[in-house]
Scaffold this active site. Structure first.
Site, PDB file in Angstrom:
ATOM      1  N   ARG A   1     -44.600  11.680  48.037  1.00 16.56           N
ATOM      2  CA  ARG A   1     -44.073  10.739  49.012  1.00 16.56           C
ATOM      3  C   ARG A   1     -43.346   9.617  48.274  1.00 16.56           C
ATOM      4  NH1 ARG A   1     -44.298  14.114  51.976  1.00 16.56           N
ATOM      5  NH2 ARG A   1     -45.273  14.298  54.013  1.00 16.56           N
TER       6      ARG A   1
ATOM      7  N   GLU B   1     -36.338   7.626  54.716  1.00 19.66           N
ATOM      8  CA  GLU B   1     -35.646   8.921  54.755  1.00 19.66           C
ATOM      9  C   GLU B   1     -34.805   9.017  56.015  1.00 19.66           C
ATOM     10  OE1 GLU B   1     -38.415  12.104  54.022  1.00 19.66           O
ATOM     11  OE2 GLU B   1     -38.829  11.394  52.007  1.00 19.66           O
TER      12      GLU B   1
ATOM     13  N   HIS C   1     -35.757  15.946  50.824  1.00 20.30           N
ATOM     14  CA  HIS C   1     -37.097  16.329  51.295  1.00 20.30           C
ATOM     15  C   HIS C   1     -37.133  17.828  51.625  1.00 20.30           C
ATOM     16  CE1 HIS C   1     -40.947  14.592  53.280  1.00 20.30           C
ATOM     17  NE2 HIS C   1     -41.171  15.816  52.827  1.00 20.30           N
TER      18      HIS C   1
HETATM   19  N1  LIG Z   1     -41.973  17.309  49.560  1.00 16.70           N
HETATM   20  C1  LIG Z   1     -42.522  18.076  50.463  1.00 16.70           C
HETATM   21  O1  LIG Z   1     -41.833  18.687  51.263  1.00 16.70           O
HETATM   22  C2  LIG Z   1     -43.987  18.231  50.482  1.00 16.70           C
HETATM   23  C3  LIG Z   1     -44.774  17.186  50.122  1.00 16.70           C
HETATM   24  N2  LIG Z   1     -46.133  17.317  50.146  1.00 16.70           N
HETATM   25  C4  LIG Z   1     -46.913  16.174  49.757  1.00 16.70           C
HETATM   26  O2  LIG Z   1     -47.635  16.470  48.574  1.00 16.70           O
HETATM   27  C5  LIG Z   1     -48.840  15.744  48.566  1.00 16.70           C
HETATM   28  C6  LIG Z   1     -49.975  16.649  48.142  1.00 16.70           C
HETATM   29  O3  LIG Z   1     -50.153  17.709  49.053  1.00 16.70           O
HETATM   30  P1  LIG Z   1     -51.389  18.701  48.892  1.00 16.70           P
HETATM   31  O4  LIG Z   1     -51.531  19.073  47.474  1.00 16.70           O
HETATM   32  O5  LIG Z   1     -51.221  19.762  49.887  1.00 16.70           O
HETATM   33  O6  LIG Z   1     -52.558  17.752  49.313  1.00 16.70           O
HETATM   34  P2  LIG Z   1     -54.047  17.799  48.786  1.00 16.70           P
HETATM   35  O7  LIG Z   1     -54.813  16.940  49.690  1.00 16.70           O
HETATM   36  O8  LIG Z   1     -54.477  19.199  48.575  1.00 16.70           O
HETATM   37  O9  LIG Z   1     -53.971  17.101  47.368  1.00 16.70           O
HETATM   38  C7  LIG Z   1     -53.823  15.709  47.175  1.00 16.70           C
HETATM   39  C8  LIG Z   1     -54.667  15.344  45.992  1.00 16.70           C
HETATM   40  O10 LIG Z   1     -54.385  14.005  45.657  1.00 16.70           O
HETATM   41  C9  LIG Z   1     -55.590  13.437  45.210  1.00 16.70           C
HETATM   42  N3  LIG Z   1     -55.540  11.995  45.219  1.00 16.70           N
HETATM   43  C10 LIG Z   1     -55.860  11.147  46.232  1.00 16.70           C
HETATM   44  N4  LIG Z   1     -55.711   9.879  45.812  1.00 16.70           N
HETATM   45  C11 LIG Z   1     -55.294   9.934  44.543  1.00 16.70           C
HETATM   46  C12 LIG Z   1     -54.982   8.943  43.567  1.00 16.70           C
HETATM   47  N5  LIG Z   1     -55.058   7.634  43.845  1.00 16.70           N
HETATM   48  N6  LIG Z   1     -54.583   9.356  42.353  1.00 16.70           N
HETATM   49  C13 LIG Z   1     -54.505  10.663  42.057  1.00 16.70           C
HETATM   50  N7  LIG Z   1     -54.807  11.642  42.925  1.00 16.70           N
HETATM   51  C14 LIG Z   1     -55.179  11.270  44.159  1.00 16.70           C
HETATM   52  C15 LIG Z   1     -56.632  14.015  46.132  1.00 16.70           C
HETATM   53  O11 LIG Z   1     -57.904  13.933  45.561  1.00 16.70           O
HETATM   54  C16 LIG Z   1     -56.161  15.439  46.253  1.00 16.70           C
HETATM   55  O12 LIG Z   1     -56.777  16.276  45.304  1.00 16.70           O
HETATM   56  C17 LIG Z   1     -48.992  15.161  49.961  1.00 16.70           C
HETATM   57  O13 LIG Z   1     -48.641  13.805  49.944  1.00 16.70           O
HETATM   58  C18 LIG Z   1     -47.988  15.867  50.775  1.00 16.70           C
HETATM   59  O14 LIG Z   1     -47.515  15.090  51.796  1.00 16.70           O
HETATM   60  C19 LIG Z   1     -46.733  18.482  50.492  1.00 16.70           C
HETATM   61  C20 LIG Z   1     -45.985  19.547  50.877  1.00 16.70           C
HETATM   62  C21 LIG Z   1     -44.539  19.497  50.938  1.00 16.70           C
HETATM   63  O1  LIG Z   2     -45.931  18.883  54.355  1.00 21.30           O
HETATM   64  C1  LIG Z   2     -45.521  17.817  53.889  1.00 21.30           C
HETATM   65  O2  LIG Z   2     -46.257  16.897  53.548  1.00 21.30           O
HETATM   66  C2  LIG Z   2     -44.095  17.616  53.724  1.00 21.30           C
HETATM   67  O3  LIG Z   2     -43.711  16.631  53.166  1.00 21.30           O
HETATM   68  C3  LIG Z   2     -43.178  18.555  54.353  1.00 21.30           C
HETATM   69  O4  LIG Z   2     -42.380  17.795  55.192  1.00 21.30           O
HETATM   70  P1  LIG Z   2     -41.452  18.482  56.284  1.00 21.30           P
HETATM   71  O5  LIG Z   2     -42.342  19.209  57.215  1.00 21.30           O
HETATM   72  O6  LIG Z   2     -40.542  19.398  55.569  1.00 21.30           O
HETATM   73  O7  LIG Z   2     -40.746  17.357  56.939  1.00 21.30           O
END
Ligand SMILES: NC(=O)C1=CN([C@@H]2O[C@H](COP(=O)(O)OP(=O)(O)OC[C@H]3O[C@@H](n4cnc5c(N)ncnc54)[C@H](O)[C@@H]3O)[C@@H](O)[C@H]2O)C=CC1
Ligand SMILES: O=C(O)C(=O)COP(=O)(O)O
Length: 634
Positions: free
Chosen positions: A322, A351, A370
């Protein structure tokens, strides 16, 4: 009728094994038990329950809102429709999809409700339209603010986030409004990880910049000399689903991977040969830093002037998490000073970012709009995952991906189902025993169970007790999502106590007892020696029963409404009261008598299908032997 009299502290029930006896219309007497069979339906049916004015009232939702009662089998199937707002959506719920969703998911939704896809709504338009919808499905582009929940006027029951990050949904507001939020946490993990790796490799080899240069007619081989990845240290910040997939892939590229995550299990990291290290160690030693933590108040701007200053000069940063975890102005400064050699960013504080954004325009920055979750495969997967979660929630099922409600596994749910009904009914009964109804502040719930403490999840039960206590005396709508919040708002403190009993742990609970302190009762016999209004219930053959009132043991199935009478124990009382009810066309479903000793004080608990009219209750009150009585509306 005699008015409520002080409760005798020496009363001790003793009639049957549980001190109670039940009556039967044909008065066939079994030892210690007479069962009343004329109008008993032993299986729970979706009873029409009326308010005291005789019209179907909100109380009719007691059963149907909590449980769908399968009339054909007599078995209760949990339908936690208390996740729903009280407004009914009829047969076809309306679902608003405010951002592009995969076709497969839309099909699932269309099979269930009326779906409107309205992309690119302005915040004002969303607020205008939202009160016509039962569910809203969003991705990261829709801000579901408190104003949206307010504008929904109680109709919106579920927000489905078709993806992982729920930072665009105001969760506290959703919870306050009793709106369930579900997400699709797994289907885009690989896509996001692959995008992270794509950014890492393309940044290291200047793919985007050299592509732009060539398209501008140039051939700049010396300008775009890259850096190798093999042997370099990658710090994965946030070792969750995406982070660990990035780590796995980076290892395949020959990188040395370390990770920082305060909540990750060390053995999971060890199994992947990844060292979990402190934040400072991660950022100070890494050549590449890839961000995979959620945006929370703790992670907001965690990469700032101070933390950039600790990094190895020439570090490269990838962000597919993010935008808000980085102070973007500080990153520009770090890029200008050369502390950060390059950044590859998929996400931004705003965004889309402004066209003039120095960060986006920076020559050492690679950007994508994104796109982390944007693969065909991920979008189909996410769409199905969220559509199923939303349909399930609208159907009243508890979701496995609920973000603001307890996630209760289906097997636990089905086992607890009859106790969930019992819990709400006891709450409703208890509050109606309070003189004046309102003002309850302190409730103690005692669960008697043979199970280990951590083998019994009482959150559902507590929520339903809260619902039972609050709804009859207020206009608040209580469900599993907002129960604790509403209780706090109303100044209601519910404490829970577990009593472990020596019995078979096969059934999750032996009994639930509700004690209300410091309140007068309109039925003095419900008050125990230590001054609590106290009732207890059990589940018998899948049906909730009231089994104790004050210190009197009774046994009445909680399928209709209940009349409690205290009388001098003497022959003919059951017939007398039964006759009065019969004459007034009130159907009795169950009767039971709990008494201290023969011919002393007794409590008669009568289950009635209909709410008796005032004249009926007056006639009961005029029976000389009846000292006090109360009608309890379930
Ligand atoms: N760019 C995109 O399109 C996408 C972005 N994301 C983003 O990626 C991030 C991670 O997604 P997931 O791995 O599925 O979530 P997840 O919940 O599996 O992993 C997040 C991890 O971050 C850790 N965490 C929490 N606070 C923390 C801190 N202060 N320092 C270090 N680690 C910390 C948690 O313990 C957890 O293990 C989310 O913010 C999500 O929104 C996810 C999918 C697509
Ligand atoms: O799953 C997430 O956290 C994402 O950031 C994906 O975002 P989107 O559904 O592609 O707008």
């Amino acid at each position: 009728m005699a008015s409520a009299t002080p409760h005798s502290s020496s009363i001790k029930a003793s009639a049957s094994p549980n001190g109670a006896s039940s009556t039967n219309s044909n008065f066939s007497k079994k030892p210690n038990q007479i069962s009343f069979t004329s109008s008993i339906n032993p299986t729970p049916i979706s009873a029409k329950i009326c308010n005291s004015n005789g019209s179907p009232g909100r109380s009719s939702s007691v059963i149907s809102n909590v449980l769908k009662i399968a009339e054909s089998t007599g078995t209760a199937a949990l339908d936690a429709t208390d996740l729903r707002a009280p407004t009914s959506y009829g047969p076809r719920p309306k679902i608003l999809v405010s951002e592009k969703l995969g076709e497969a998911g839309l099909q699932v939704l269309r099979g269930f409700g009326e779906v409107e896809c309205l992309y690119n709504l302005s915040p004002e338009e969303l607020r205008e339209k939202i009160s016509s919808f039962d569910a809203l499905i969003v991705r990261s582009g829709t801000k579901v603010t408190r104003q949206v929940f307010e504008a929904a006027k109680g109709r919106l029951k579920v927000v489905g986030r078709a993806g992982v990050g729920i930072d665009n949904v105001d969760l506290p507001a959703a919870t306050e409004f009793g709106c369930l939020v579900v997400n699709a946490p797994t289907a885009n993990t690989v896509a996001a990880a692959e995008h992270g790796i794509a950014l890492l490799t393309s940044m290291a080899r200047n793919v985007a910049q050299s592509d732009a240069s060539m398209k501008a007619g140039k051939w700049e081989r010396n300008k775009y000399v890259g850096v190798s990845l093999v042997g370099k240290t990658l710090a994965v910040m946030g070792f969750g689903k995406v982070g660990s997939e990035v780590a796995r892939r980076a290892k395949g590229l020959g990188m040395h991977v370390i990770a920082h995550d305060p909540y990750a299990a060390a053995d999971r990291a060890r199994a992947m040969s990844v060292d979990l290290v402190s934040f400072d160690e991660a950022i100070c030693t890494a050549d590449f830093i890839s961000l995979h933590m959620p945006l929370t108040p703790t992670t907001k701007n965690v990469f700032n002037d101070h933390t950039f200053s600790k990094m190895k000069k020439g570090v490269r940063i990838i962000n597919v998490a993010r935008g808000g975890v980085i102070d973007e102005d500080a990153l520009v400064r770090a890029l200008d000073s050369g502390v950060v050699a390059q950044a590859a960013l998929d996400v931004f504080v705003e965004e889309p970012p402004s066209k003039e954004s120095k960060l986006v325009q920076h020559h050492n920055v690679t950007v994508t709009p994104h796109l982390g979750a944007s693969t065909k495969e991920a979008q189909e997967g996410v769409a199905i995952e969220i559509a199923e979660a939303v349909v399930g929630a609208l159907n009243g099922e508890l979701s496995a991906t609920a973000v603001n409600a307890p996630m209760v596994p289906p097997e636990v749910l089905s086992e607890l189902a009859p106790y969930v009904i019992l819990a709400e009914k006891l709450g409703r009964l208890a509050v109606q025993l309070v003189a004046g109804g309102g003002g309850v502040q302190s409730v103690k719930v005692v669960y008697r169970s043979a199970r280990d403490t951590d083998d019994l999840d009482t959150r559902l039960l507590r929520a339903m007790i809260t619902k039972g206590i609050i709804e009859p005396i207020s206009s608040s709508f209580v469900n599993l999502v907002n129960a604790d919040h509403v209780a706090k708002q109303k100044g209601l403190r519910i404490s829970e106590e577990r009593v472990t009993i020596d019995s078979s742990p096969e059934s999750p609970l032996d009994s639930i007892q509700i004690n209300i302190s410091n309140m007068d009762s309109k039925f003095a016999s419900a008050v125990t020696e230590d001054g609590h209004i106290s009732i207890e219930g059990r589940v018998k053959d899948g049906v909730p029963h009231l089994t104790c009132v004050g210190t009197f043991d009774v046994d009445v199935s909680l399928e209709g409404n209940v009349i409690l009478c205290r009388q001098v124990d003497q022959p003919g009382m059951i017939g007398l009261v039964g006759n009065i009810l019969g004459q007034h066309n009130v159907n009795v479903s169950f009767m039971s008598v709990g008494r201290t000793a023969p011919r002393k004080k007794a409590i008669m608990a009568i289950g009635v299908d209909e709410a008796p009219r005032k004249e009926t209750l007056d006639d009961i009150g005029n029976v000389p032997a009846i000292e006090e009585f109360v009608f309890l509306d379930l």
